[in-house]
Design an enzyme around this catalytic site. Structure first.
Site, mmCIF file in Angstrom:
data_model
loop_
_atom_site.group_PDB
_atom_site.id
_atom_site.type_symbol
_atom_site.label_atom_id
_atom_site.label_comp_id
_atom_site.label_asym_id
_atom_site.label_seq_id
_atom_site.Cartn_x
_atom_site.Cartn_y
_atom_site.Cartn_z
ATOM 1 N N ASP A 75 0.767 -0.934 0.470
ATOM 2 C CA ASP A 75 -0.567 0.247 -0.139
ATOM 3 C C ASP A 75 0.938 1.327 -0.218
ATOM 4 O O ASP A 75 1.899 1.160 0.959
ATOM 5 C CB ASP A 75 -1.110 -0.052 1.285
ATOM 6 C CG ASP A 75 -1.802 1.482 1.279
ATOM 7 O OD1 ASP A 75 -2.771 0.998 0.624
ATOM 8 O OD2 ASP A 75 -1.632 1.919 2.420
ATOM 9 N N GLU B 251 1.423 -0.251 -5.150
ATOM 10 C CA GLU B 251 0.682 1.066 -4.555
ATOM 11 C C GLU B 251 1.517 2.327 -5.313
ATOM 12 O O GLU B 251 1.583 2.879 -4.387
ATOM 13 C CB GLU B 251 -0.304 1.319 -3.798
ATOM 14 C CG GLU B 251 -1.272 2.748 -3.716
ATOM 15 C CD GLU B 251 -2.441 2.689 -3.144
ATOM 16 O OE1 GLU B 251 -3.480 3.015 -3.076
ATOM 17 O OE2 GLU B 251 -2.119 2.631 -2.223
#
Length: 614
Positions: free
Chosen positions: A266, A303
């Site tokens: 993330d 990400e």
């Protein structure tokens, strides 16, 4: 490295073959550390070794026992590397033998990243039960859909039973209400038995606010940098080695002990690390060692809100070696092209022109001035298509809308089919968000179950502030209420009803077409060409492989549009037409066209043609 052993888990509590517990805790500021076993009224003293590590070996602690650590005779704390928190984030840890699961996936052959067709799901809302066991019952459905890789949103233990997963506070611990450690291992084993790879979403850029005891054990955070969640994780300040080892061990554990195939990491742009070797690069090195030892391939997907190829370039070329990244810019351009609002970060995108650029160049901003950022942004990329993940929706861009509306609530039935097609004909890795394949109507809203009143109020205020940039009126649903969570669950009854059943069948055909046509499934960016017309809102995407061409005709406008493609072949055959009657459209496109492609495209449609060469 001080502590990394890719062959077995060493951090926290682990068990030898003899049943003896081996305990390792990093607490560099402590003068005394004891392990308390309340159920047996036992205390085990740990011995301090090098660099702030404390160790013990004992037969007093057995698998299934609850335990705490006590530092300097003061507060009793759960294990920062706990594998189980049965009594939530504030309760005792439970000792578990991570190697006791009987795996059945010895014959599992992990396939190349280029073959990933990803399905992102949230365990708590994917099924009514919200468990790994219930998700297992849906795997045949995903196989039938054509999915090859299941991406599970974060499962690290968070407060309560309701959370997206990005508030996890025990990175090694699997959420108890989902089914815990054994539940996840069982689901991965079941996925492999059905030919599905498993991607796990992990969070290495911050730790959630409630139940976060890491700082009481050592300098896990640094004041050198601030992030949207507070002080940054300490990857390059004093005593950072113990912190780096903690997260490297975590990454390796998911691969080695849970047989996860890929990690989606993330928001790595929020990781602050100016070490000579970035933490991502160190993780890559250790994962490569594991791959050499086991012969099983694993991938690292990030990400990334930076158009910076350093993250996905190999270490040999001064990169961090990540295998792929999400590109939000493709999503933003696609959303604007479909007629949705140009507010907030969408304001930087010029609809169809931006989308055409993303098809060819991956990054929309690759050295151009970004009005939203007020600076020149991004860089050119020559990286292969399999290094980019694209989507028309995901948990962020649905759930971070004020009301959590899915695409099915924002555009027409016909446009939904165009958006799906636009993703699946791209020269990148496609990702679907759970439920989009049948046009799920329930929203996916932001939800938490924090118990600390101050944190609850901070969350509510934070959500309100987040929507100021989008100039939205009204109030966001209360993220703390259980009904917000319940309304975000998939309604599986819809797949038996129209038009949802037709949409599901359309997705199946679309995915099957991508898999069967070499120009679509071979992700060669050098064999991609794009023409676009801003007046007609038409994109003509050409994908090639050897002597075969696939032409993708996309009409994003609400009117019929004429298109001529200056490519000649003896005959063009239709692969798929979203406007065809069988997909709930208004007209069948010609099944075969001779010579030049000259057609009238129905409004909001995508049609695929191939020449006859195989």
């Amino acid at each position: 490295m001080t502590n990394i052993n890719t062959r077995k888990r060493t951090i926290g509590v682990n068990f030898a073959a003899s049943g003896e517990a081996q305990v390792l805790l990093w607490a560099p500021d402590a003068n005394q550390v004891e392990l308390l076993i309340p159920g047996k009224d036992k205390t085990v003293s740990l011995t301090c070794k090098d660099l702030g590590y404390w160790i013990a070996q004992t037969t007093d602690l057995q698998s299934g026992d609850l335990y705490y650590f006590e530092l300097d005779g003061k507060k009793q704390l759960p294990d920062p590397a706990s594998l189980s928190q049965p009594d939530d984030v504030h309760g005792a840890s439970r000792a578990i033998d991570i190697n006791s699961f009987q795996w059945k996936d010895d014959s599992w052959q992990h396939f190349p990243l280029k073959d990933y067709i990803i399905y992102e799901l949230h365990v708590g809302t994917f099924t009514p039960e919200g468990t790994f066991a219930a998700a297992e019952m849906k795997l045949d459905y995903l196989v039938d859909l054509g999915i090859t890789a299941v991406e599970i949103m974060p499962v690290a233990q968070f407060p309560g039973n309701r959370n997206w997963g990005y508030d996890g506070v025990y990175p090694f611990c699997v959420q108890h209400s989902y089914g815990g450690l054994k539940g996840l291992q069982s689901m991965v084993d079941a996925c492999h038995s059905k030919g599905l790879a498993v991607i796990l979403d992990v969070v290495f850029n911050h730790v959630g606010p409630e139940g976060n005891h890491l700082e009481e054990f050592g300098p896990y955070f640094t004041e050198k940098y601030r992030t949207p969640w507070g002080n940054a994780i300490n990857f390059d300040d004093a005593w950072c080695d113990g912190v780096r080892d903690f997260f490297i061990e975590n990454a390796v554990m998911w691969f080695r002990d849970f047989h996860i195939d890929a990690l989606r990491m993330d928001a790595v742009h929020a990781i602050k690390d100016f070490s000579p070797e970035h933490i991502l690069q160190k993780i890559k090195q250790q994962v490569d060692i594991l791959i050499q030892q086991t012969g099983r391939k694993h991938y690292l997907i990030v990400e990334l809100d930076l158009n910076d190829t350093r993250f996905i370039n190999p270490v040999s070329k001064a990169g961090y070696g990540m295998d792929a990244q999400w590109i939000d810019e493709f999503h933003h351009a696609l959303r604007v092209t479909s007629g949705q609002e140009k507010t907030g970060y969408y304001s930087d995108f010029d609809g169809i022109r931006s989308l055409a650029k993303s098809y060819e160049d991956a990054y929309v901003y690759d050295g151009a001035f970004s009005e939203h950022r007020k600076k020149v942004f991004g860089m050119k990329t020559e990286n292969s298509g399999e290094q980019f993940v694209v989507f028309s929706q995901n948990h962020d861009h649905v759930g971070n809308r004020m009301l959590g509306e899915r695409t099915s609530q924002l555009v027409s039935f016909e446009m939904q089919k165009v958006l799906a097609g636009a993703v699946l004909v791209s020269p990148y890795l496609p990702l679907l968000f759970m439920g989009e394949e049948y046009g799920e109507k329930n929203p996916f809203q932001y939800f938490v179950s924090h118990t600390d009143p101050e944190i609850v109020e901070m969350v509510r205020k934070g959500r309100k502030k987040e929507f100021e940039a989008f100039h939205m009126d009204g109030e966001a649903p209360d993220p703390v209420l259980e009904e917000t969570f319940e309304r975000s669950k998939l309604n599986w009854e819809l797949i038996e009803k129209e038009p949802h059943q037709t949409m599901l069948n359309y997705y199946k055909e679309l995915i099957a077409t991508r898999k069967s046509q070499p120009p679509l499934c071979v992700l060669n960016r050098k064999k991609v060409s794009v023409e676009h017309n801003t007046a007609t809102q038409v994109i003509v995407l050409r994908r090639q492989h050897k002597v075969q061409d696939v032409i993708c005709l996309m009409n994003f406008s609400a009117e019929m549009q004429e298109v001529e493609v200056s490519l000649y072949a003896a005959s063009w055959r239709k692969l798929l037409g979203s406007s065809d009657l069988q997909w709930g459209g208004s007209q069948d496109m010609p099944a075969q066209v001779s010579g030049e492609l000259a057609l009238i495209l129905p409004p909001e449609s995508i049609t695929l043609y191939s020449n006859q060469y195989e």
